[in-house]
Structures are given as C-alpha cells and as structure tokens.
Design an enzyme around this catalytic site. Structure first.
Site, mmCIF file in Angstrom:
data_model
loop_
_atom_site.group_PDB
_atom_site.id
_atom_site.type_symbol
_atom_site.label_atom_id
_atom_site.label_comp_id
_atom_site.label_asym_id
_atom_site.label_seq_id
_atom_site.Cartn_x
_atom_site.Cartn_y
_atom_site.Cartn_z
ATOM 1 C CG HIS A 146 -1.986 -1.068 1.192
ATOM 2 N ND1 HIS A 146 -2.847 -1.242 0.131
ATOM 3 C CD2 HIS A 146 -2.295 -2.039 2.092
ATOM 4 C CE1 HIS A 146 -3.653 -2.268 0.374
ATOM 5 N NE2 HIS A 146 -3.335 -2.780 1.547
ATOM 6 C CG ASP A 182 -2.981 -8.504 0.398
ATOM 7 O OD1 ASP A 182 -2.255 -8.823 1.351
ATOM 8 O OD2 ASP A 182 -4.022 -7.810 0.535
ATOM 9 C CG HIS A 184 -6.971 -5.590 1.333
ATOM 10 N ND1 HIS A 184 -6.407 -6.436 2.261
ATOM 11 C CD2 HIS A 184 -8.235 -5.361 1.740
ATOM 12 C CE1 HIS A 184 -7.300 -6.696 3.205
ATOM 13 N NE2 HIS A 184 -8.418 -6.064 2.919
ATOM 14 C CG ASP A 272 -5.097 -10.196 3.082
ATOM 15 O OD1 ASP A 272 -4.847 -10.671 1.952
ATOM 16 O OD2 ASP A 272 -4.907 -9.000 3.373
ATOM 17 C CE1 TYR A 311 -2.352 -8.069 8.472
ATOM 18 C CE2 TYR A 311 -3.989 -8.463 6.765
ATOM 19 C CZ TYR A 311 -2.852 -7.820 7.207
ATOM 20 O OH TYR A 311 -2.201 -6.938 6.393
HETATM 21 ZN ZN LIG Z 1 -4.462 -7.285 2.433
#
Ligand SMILES: [Zn+2]
Length: 335
Positions: A146, A182, A184, A272, A311
């Site tokens: 990110h 991922d 995201h 995740d 996570y």
């Molecule tokens: Zn993520």
C-alpha cells in the site's frame, strides 16, 4: 476520548509463518544499502519514517495529542490546497498527514527498524534468485504493497515488493512482473510503476467498489498511463469469492503475464483472501492458494515471493506453505 482498537498486523504473524516453515532451508536477511530503496521511495518520505518516532518522543505530542504513537490528524488534501502551494507545517503531528494517508498506520519505537529490515529481507530473496535459485520467499513484516513513492498507509511503511521488482531490474531483468494475490489492491505498487513499461503490475482483490480498502483504487479501468499504458491490470472480485473464480482470476493474470516477455516474477503473497481472515470477505482455502502457486509457478520464471497481508494467526502459516508448495510443484508451461 479515543476508542482503543485491536491491531491485526502483529508480530505473532511472523512466528506463526516461521513455525509452519520449519524444515525448509532458511536464510537470515542480509543488510543492504539504500540504493534500490531510494529508487522506489522519495527521500522526504524515507527521512520522515526514519526520524518520526524519536521526534515524537522529543516533542510535546504524547500529551498534546494524547497518543504515544506518531499518528496524523491533519491532511493537506487536494480540496484543502485548492491549487495553492502550502508551506511545510512545523508541527510533527501536522507534518505526518503529508506522508500518511490514513489513521491506522501508526509509528512507534522500532517501526522504522522493522520496516527497513523487511526491505533487507526482500533484497536477500532477490539475491538468492539472482544467484540461481528458481524461487525464494521473503518473510517480510510489516507488509508493503500500500506504500506509494511518496506516501504510506494500510499498515505498510516501505514497499518490499516494489523494491524487489526494482532490484531484479537492476540485476539485469529487462521486464519484471508483479502479481499481487493479497485480498486488497496494492495501490502503492500500482502507483510506483504506473507510468513504467518495464515492471508490470497485476492484482486480484476484493472490489473496492464494494466498500473495501484502498477504496479509491483497484478498479478494472486502471491500466497504467504514459509508457506504462497497458502495463497494469486489475481483477476486482465480489465479496464472497471462493476458490474456483479466485484461481480463475489468478490464471487470467498468469496468462496476461505469460504474453509479455517478462524474465522474472515478484508475487505479493498476501494470504488474507482466506475464508478465516478477519480483514477481507473473500473465501479462499489452502487448496486455492496451492493452486494459485501452481498456476504462477507454471510461468517458469525466477520468482521472489514477498509476504504481504494475512491476519488469522491459526491458519496463516499453512496458507503460506500451501502457496509455496504449489509454486514449487509446478512444471513450467502448466500455468
Ligand atoms: Zn491485504
């Protein structure tokens, strides 16, 4: 009064993954200089991250802000600036908003050291691959995808995957692909290579239009600009996406990369997307991750896999191992 919240990007993540990797050949991360890091991130961002915690402790901020961590409260957004050029704010808690774009990515003692060590970890994996290994996995924490060239957020401080891709370029690979699995979208990696044709960025992730981080990026219409036009590809997926359509999207990205004459691959390996994970609504299983590894391994490219998110401590390690086993088992050309 603030409301305390529980973080999920915790040190126990590394222990959980290391536990699962027991028996694999492990290498300690080796310290590297800042040359590649400085090619990826702006000097002002690096200087801020390195000095922020000590400066916060020296100043009145713990009392003033009621926070012993560096956290922004003032954001010089484009709407605030209205085309004017702002002066640099003197106060650290105002300056933080120039670099940090959310309120969840706090800096404390040791944050810089951890983030900088994660970069060394990614660069050590690159060294192994440049030295002839077919693939290497970098157990980086904190994650990185990110972080843009100039701004950090999303529990990330330095972009480990972007550094790995840049290092592979420096090592002589003319075109490198980054595939981000991922849950995201990796808005930081996309931003860093947005106008470049020598590093491709492809990502599958939960649809930002459904209300998910990073909210404003990750749509299929984002395909790069300038020399990088067509070198970015996004596969946003609906909430609840499980193994079959998820692996299909991995296959679409692999097919895209396969036609682009890349000579090395970086995998942003976030796990995740798993069903148990508290940070996303995707429903991928360990079998899905194993299959993703097989598909991307089938590209037959020297590969650096970099840990991103993931996570759920009880399942995290098994998911990483499933991906890596799938990748190692792939025969080139089966992707
Ligand atoms: Zn993520």
């Amino acid at each position: 009064m603030g409301v305390p919240t529980t973080g999920t990007e915790v040190a126990g993540r590394v222990d959980a993954i290391l536990d699962a990797l027991r028996g694999a050949p492990l290498h300690e991360a080796v310290a590297h200089d800042d040359v590649v890091l400085e090619a990826v991130h702006d000097d002002l961002l690096l200087a801020f991250l390195e000095g922020a915690s000590a400066a916060w402790e020296r100043g009145p901020y713990a009392d003033l802000v009621g926070q012993d961590r560096v956290v922004p409260y003032f954001f010089p957004t484009a709407a605030l600036l209205a085309g004017m050029t702002p002066s640099p704010p003197a106060a650290l808690h105002a300056r933080t908003g120039q670099f940090c774009y959310d309120t969840m990515t706090v800096i404390g003692p040791g944050t810089w050291e951890a983030a900088r060590s994660a970069v060394d970890c990614a660069l050590t994996a690159v060294d192994l691959v440049v030295g002839g290994e077919r693939s290497a996995y970098a157990l980086c924490r904190p994650p990185g995808h990110h972080v843009t060239g100039h701004a950090y957020g999303g529990s990330c401080y330095l972009n480990n995957a972007a550094v790995a891709a840049e290092a592979l370029r420096v090592a002589g690979h003319e075109r490198v692909a980054v595939v981000d699995v991922d849950a995201h979208h990796g808005n930081g990696t996309q931003a860093i290579f947005w106008e470049r044709s020598d590093v491709l960025y492809g990502s599958l992730h939960v649809d930002p239009a459904a209300g998910w981080f990073p909210h404003v990026f990750g749509h299929a219409s984002e395909t790069g600009a300038g020399e990088g036009t067509g070198a970015t590809r996004n596969e946003p997926l609906p909430e609840g996406t499980g193994d079959e359509p998820w692996v299909e999207a991995v296959g679409a990205l692999a097919g895209w990369v396969g036609g682009q004459e890349c000579s090395a691959l970086v995998v942003s390996l976030g796990v995740d997307a798993a069903a148990d994970d508290p940070e996303s609504p995707l429903l991928v299983t360990a079998d899905g991750y194993r299959e993703a590894g097989r598909v991307l391994g089938g590209l037959g490219l020297p590969t650096v896999a970099v840990q991103e998110g993931g996570y759920h401590l009880p399942s995290l390690g098994g998911l990483v191992v499933a991906y890596l086993e799938g990748h190692a088992s792939a025969a080139p050309g089966t992707g």
